[in-house]
Write a protein that holds these residues in place. Structure first.
Motif, PDB file in Angstrom:
ATOM      1  N   LYS A  67       0.777  -1.294   0.001  1.00 32.15           N
ATOM      2  CA  LYS A  67      -0.211  -0.014  -0.103  1.00 32.15           C
ATOM      3  C   LYS A  67       0.919   1.301  -0.125  1.00 32.15           C
ATOM      4  O   LYS A  67       1.777   1.330   0.762  1.00 32.15           O
ATOM      5  CB  LYS A  67      -0.928  -0.150   1.324  1.00 32.15           C
ATOM      6  CG  LYS A  67      -1.655  -1.298   1.242  1.00 32.15           C
ATOM      7  CD  LYS A  67      -3.065  -0.852   2.343  1.00 32.15           C
ATOM      8  CE  LYS A  67      -2.331  -0.623   3.828  1.00 32.15           C
ATOM      9  NZ  LYS A  67      -3.255  -0.634   4.672  1.00 32.15           N
ATOM     10  N   GLN A  68       0.470   2.149  -0.939  1.00 36.91           N
ATOM     11  CA  GLN A  68       1.162   3.422  -1.147  1.00 36.91           C
ATOM     12  C   GLN A  68       1.083   4.253   0.070  1.00 36.91           C
ATOM     13  O   GLN A  68      -0.305   4.408   0.354  1.00 36.91           O
ATOM     14  CB  GLN A  68       1.094   4.171  -2.189  1.00 36.91           C
ATOM     15  CG  GLN A  68       2.224   5.275  -2.552  1.00 36.91           C
ATOM     16  CD  GLN A  68       1.838   5.991  -3.859  1.00 36.91           C
ATOM     17  OE1 GLN A  68       1.613   5.353  -4.839  1.00 36.91           O
ATOM     18  NE2 GLN A  68       2.185   7.159  -4.007  1.00 36.91           N
ATOM     19  N   ILE A  69       1.705   4.805   0.777  1.00 34.10           N
ATOM     20  CA  ILE A  69       1.783   5.747   1.983  1.00 34.10           C
ATOM     21  C   ILE A  69       2.009   7.314   1.583  1.00 34.10           C
ATOM     22  O   ILE A  69       3.027   7.501   0.899  1.00 34.10           O
ATOM     23  CB  ILE A  69       2.620   5.487   3.320  1.00 34.10           C
ATOM     24  CG1 ILE A  69       2.324   3.709   3.637  1.00 34.10           C
ATOM     25  CG2 ILE A  69       2.287   6.101   4.480  1.00 34.10           C
ATOM     26  CD1 ILE A  69       1.106   3.671   3.985  1.00 34.10           C
ATOM     27  N   ASP A  70       1.036   8.060   1.986  1.00 35.80           N
ATOM     28  CA  ASP A  70       1.047   9.896   1.602  1.00 35.80           C
ATOM     29  C   ASP A  70       1.880  10.347   2.749  1.00 35.80           C
ATOM     30  O   ASP A  70       1.820  10.071   3.789  1.00 35.80           O
ATOM     31  CB  ASP A  70      -0.141  10.280   1.587  1.00 35.80           C
ATOM     32  CG  ASP A  70      -0.120  11.686   1.209  1.00 35.80           C
ATOM     33  OD1 ASP A  70       0.915  12.343   0.863  1.00 35.80           O
ATOM     34  OD2 ASP A  70      -1.289  12.329   1.188  1.00 35.80           O
ATOM     35  N   ILE A  71       3.130  10.695   2.319  1.00 35.38           N
ATOM     36  CA  ILE A  71       4.137  11.248   3.166  1.00 35.38           C
ATOM     37  C   ILE A  71       4.445  13.120   2.732  1.00 35.38           C
ATOM     38  O   ILE A  71       5.294  13.298   3.212  1.00 35.38           O
ATOM     39  CB  ILE A  71       5.556  10.658   2.933  1.00 35.38           C
ATOM     40  CG1 ILE A  71       6.153  10.413   1.616  1.00 35.38           C
ATOM     41  CG2 ILE A  71       5.314   9.284   3.658  1.00 35.38           C
ATOM     42  CD1 ILE A  71       7.578   9.940   1.327  1.00 35.38           C
ATOM     43  N   ARG A  72       3.529  13.294   1.991  1.00 37.14           N
ATOM     44  CA  ARG A  72       3.751  14.695   1.580  1.00 37.14           C
ATOM     45  C   ARG A  72       3.475  15.694   2.608  1.00 37.14           C
ATOM     46  O   ARG A  72       4.207  16.695   2.649  1.00 37.14           O
ATOM     47  CB  ARG A  72       2.790  15.126   0.416  1.00 37.14           C
ATOM     48  CG  ARG A  72       2.885  14.420  -0.919  1.00 37.14           C
ATOM     49  CD  ARG A  72       2.011  14.628  -1.921  1.00 37.14           C
ATOM     50  NE  ARG A  72       0.659  13.841  -1.337  1.00 37.14           N
ATOM     51  CZ  ARG A  72      -0.363  14.149  -2.103  1.00 37.14           C
ATOM     52  NH1 ARG A  72      -0.571  14.661  -3.192  1.00 37.14           N
ATOM     53  NH2 ARG A  72      -1.647  13.626  -1.534  1.00 37.14           N
ATOM     54  N   ILE A  91      20.404   7.998   5.807  1.00 36.18           N
ATOM     55  CA  ILE A  91      20.041   8.835   4.578  1.00 36.18           C
ATOM     56  C   ILE A  91      21.623   8.797   3.988  1.00 36.18           C
ATOM     57  O   ILE A  91      21.403   8.589   2.563  1.00 36.18           O
ATOM     58  CB  ILE A  91      19.703  10.178   4.873  1.00 36.18           C
ATOM     59  CG1 ILE A  91      18.373  10.194   5.590  1.00 36.18           C
ATOM     60  CG2 ILE A  91      19.627  10.930   3.561  1.00 36.18           C
ATOM     61  CD1 ILE A  91      17.270   9.981   4.788  1.00 36.18           C
ATOM     62  N   ASN A  92      22.439   9.070   4.565  1.00 37.52           N
ATOM     63  CA  ASN A  92      23.920   8.927   3.881  1.00 37.52           C
ATOM     64  C   ASN A  92      24.192   7.793   3.463  1.00 37.52           C
ATOM     65  O   ASN A  92      24.855   7.749   2.206  1.00 37.52           O
ATOM     66  CB  ASN A  92      24.848   9.359   5.014  1.00 37.52           C
ATOM     67  CG  ASN A  92      24.861  10.957   5.438  1.00 37.52           C
ATOM     68  OD1 ASN A  92      24.127  11.594   4.818  1.00 37.52           O
ATOM     69  ND2 ASN A  92      25.270  11.090   6.439  1.00 37.52           N
ATOM     70  N   LEU A 123      12.753  12.426   3.095  1.00 33.10           N
ATOM     71  CA  LEU A 123      13.873  12.907   2.840  1.00 33.10           C
ATOM     72  C   LEU A 123      14.871  12.646   1.663  1.00 33.10           C
ATOM     73  O   LEU A 123      15.714  13.094   1.060  1.00 33.10           O
ATOM     74  CB  LEU A 123      15.010  12.758   4.131  1.00 33.10           C
ATOM     75  CG  LEU A 123      14.282  13.438   5.128  1.00 33.10           C
ATOM     76  CD1 LEU A 123      14.941  13.275   6.559  1.00 33.10           C
ATOM     77  CD2 LEU A 123      14.452  15.043   5.215  1.00 33.10           C
ATOM     78  N   LEU A 124      14.486  11.348   1.378  1.00 33.13           N
ATOM     79  CA  LEU A 124      15.273  10.450   0.003  1.00 33.13           C
ATOM     80  C   LEU A 124      14.325  10.808  -1.068  1.00 33.13           C
ATOM     81  O   LEU A 124      14.860  10.910  -2.152  1.00 33.13           O
ATOM     82  CB  LEU A 124      15.111   9.026   0.397  1.00 33.13           C
ATOM     83  CG  LEU A 124      16.337   8.562   1.193  1.00 33.13           C
ATOM     84  CD1 LEU A 124      16.052   7.082   1.438  1.00 33.13           C
ATOM     85  CD2 LEU A 124      17.676   9.046   0.881  1.00 33.13           C
ATOM     86  N   ASP A 125      13.074  11.542  -1.027  1.00 32.45           N
ATOM     87  CA  ASP A 125      12.321  11.828  -2.186  1.00 32.45           C
ATOM     88  C   ASP A 125      11.868  10.746  -2.749  1.00 32.45           C
ATOM     89  O   ASP A 125      11.952  10.480  -3.880  1.00 32.45           O
ATOM     90  CB  ASP A 125      12.851  12.829  -3.030  1.00 32.45           C
ATOM     91  CG  ASP A 125      12.083  13.248  -4.076  1.00 32.45           C
ATOM     92  OD1 ASP A 125      10.879  13.498  -3.786  1.00 32.45           O
ATOM     93  OD2 ASP A 125      12.378  13.776  -5.143  1.00 32.45           O
ATOM     94  N   ALA A 161      13.460   1.780  -9.253  1.00 35.22           N
ATOM     95  CA  ALA A 161      13.890   0.886  -7.911  1.00 35.22           C
ATOM     96  C   ALA A 161      14.543   1.976  -6.942  1.00 35.22           C
ATOM     97  O   ALA A 161      14.408   1.968  -5.694  1.00 35.22           O
ATOM     98  CB  ALA A 161      14.654  -0.194  -8.016  1.00 35.22           C
ATOM     99  N   ASN A 162      15.273   3.091  -7.512  1.00 33.06           N
ATOM    100  CA  ASN A 162      15.903   4.103  -6.730  1.00 33.06           C
ATOM    101  C   ASN A 162      14.952   4.902  -6.266  1.00 33.06           C
ATOM    102  O   ASN A 162      15.427   6.004  -5.694  1.00 33.06           O
ATOM    103  CB  ASN A 162      17.235   4.512  -7.779  1.00 33.06           C
ATOM    104  CG  ASN A 162      16.656   5.299  -8.880  1.00 33.06           C
ATOM    105  OD1 ASN A 162      15.596   4.996  -9.412  1.00 33.06           O
ATOM    106  ND2 ASN A 162      17.532   6.172  -9.332  1.00 33.06           N
ATOM    107  N   LYS A 163      13.687   4.892  -6.320  1.00 33.32           N
ATOM    108  CA  LYS A 163      12.789   5.831  -6.173  1.00 33.32           C
ATOM    109  C   LYS A 163      11.816   5.145  -5.076  1.00 33.32           C
ATOM    110  O   LYS A 163      10.668   5.759  -4.851  1.00 33.32           O
ATOM    111  CB  LYS A 163      12.170   6.439  -7.236  1.00 33.32           C
ATOM    112  CG  LYS A 163      12.876   7.591  -8.039  1.00 33.32           C
ATOM    113  CD  LYS A 163      12.970   8.824  -7.243  1.00 33.32           C
ATOM    114  CE  LYS A 163      13.816   9.935  -7.913  1.00 33.32           C
ATOM    115  NZ  LYS A 163      14.224  10.956  -7.090  1.00 33.32           N
TER     116      LYS A 163
END
Length: 355
Positions: A67-72, A91-92, A123-125, A161-163
């Protein structure tokens, strides 16, 4: 480029899985681009563009178990500095793009694990997908195992995949110790399947970020722990940290309530007087309900409710006890709903008795 990339192209073509086929082709183009073969990379991307068909995005993916989660519109988290530094490290690690992409967040309920995972995705967009355990676990023997395999098959087919960030929230539902006598054999087989699929994911797809959370780290399968690149402990809140979190919630909530007199000083004194403060999730609910359940006609009723939740029954606590706890006459007046003269008289009488 590995042999597996070619095998995937053939497999997806035979399955008529156009989205997965295109995603694999894009990954191959990225490989050639990263290795300096820019012309071949451009040629592959050109062929994709010339097909006049839409190249799918990560957010377009639909799944039975994800399920896609809204993080906006997430609010900033008030995490202790040690945990914040670890989140920055996650993140790093992902941005270094060296295959460090699987993280386990462990800690007590309400410690902020799930919200931190959402912040990592923001933060990773990246698009955040939550594994839906409600549909994943099946009462039929062996079906949960098959569903686990299907989940990872779907994960490997997600475009771009990188998103993407995949969240296994409270993964302990399906990943307790396989040798625990209280665990049924079915769950042990499920855990073994997760181990195999995580290894396979590492081989096939190093760009998707996996985050799992658990409240039961002590019972977690040790072999599964080793599959994660890092384990972040969220049980690192001091009382000062929790007071900062509480003040943040109070400031956010109180402005929405009309007729309530804001008294941050007394609010903080109640927190300080409490022998122990709950973790952020429960603390947030206590503050919210103290405000929401308060009598709009009694301006400090929310503080009495807060005292009841964190310290004890205010009705059964006399003014002398409140005074011993460090509350002033004016603060006792607010908490007990008595006049200043009444509070002063009771305290004076008590002092006379002591003498």
């Amino acid at each position: 480029m590995k042999k597996q990339n070619i095998l995937n192209l053939i497999k997806y073509h035979v399955e008529r899985n156009e989205n997965a086929f295109r995603n694999e082709a894009v990954n191959i183009a990225k490989y050639f681009d990263a290795n300096g073969d820019y012309q071949l990379a451009e040629y592959i991307m050109g062929l994709i563009a010339e097909s006049n068909l839409y190249v799918p995005q990560a957010s377009d993916f639909e799944s039975e178990f994800l399920k896609q989660i809204d993080i906006r519109e997430l609010q900033p988290l008030n995490l202790p500095i040690e945990i914040s530094n670890d989140i920055k490290g996650v993140i790093n690690a992902v941005n270094h793009n060296v295959g460090i992409n699987k993280f386990l967040f462990e800690g007590l309920p309400g410690s902020g694990k799930t919200e931190a995972a959402k912040q990592v995705a923001r933060l990773l967009d990246r698009t955040l997908y939550l594994v839906d355990f409600e549909h994943l676990i099946d009462s039929k023997l062996g079906q949960t195992n098959k569903n686990i395999a299907s989940v990872f098959t779907e994960i490997n087919r997600i475009p771009c995949a990188n998103k993407v960030v995949i969240l296994f929230d409270e993964i302990d539902v399906i990943a307790l110790d396989r040798v625990n006598r209280n665990d049924v054999r079915e769950m042990g087989r499920v855990t073994s399947t997760i181990l195999r699929e995580l290894d396979r994911l590492t081989d096939l797809n190093k760009e998707i970020v996996i985050i799992a959370t658990t409240n039961l780290y002590a019972n977690f399968d040790k072999a599964l722990i080793r599959r994660f690149d890092a384990v972040i402990n969220f049980d690192r809140y001091s009382k000062e940290d929790l007071m900062d979190v509480a003040e943040h919630y109070f400031t956010s909530f109180v402005k929405n309530f009309k007729g309530i007199s804001r008294d941050t000083r007394l609010f903080k004194k109640i927190l300080k007087t409490a022998s122990e403060l709950p973790y952020p999730g429960e603390l947030k609910n206590i503050i919210k309900t103290s405000l929401a359940f308060s009598d709009a006609k009694v301006e400090y009723d929310y503080l009495r409710r807060l005292y009841n939740s964190l310290i004890g029954n205010i009705e059964e606590t006399n003014v002398e006890q409140l005074h011993e706890q460090g509350f002033t006459v004016r603060e006792i007046e607010k908490l007990k709903g008595e006049s200043k003269s009444s509070v002063s008289r009771k305290l004076s009488k008590e002092e006379e008795i002591d003498e």
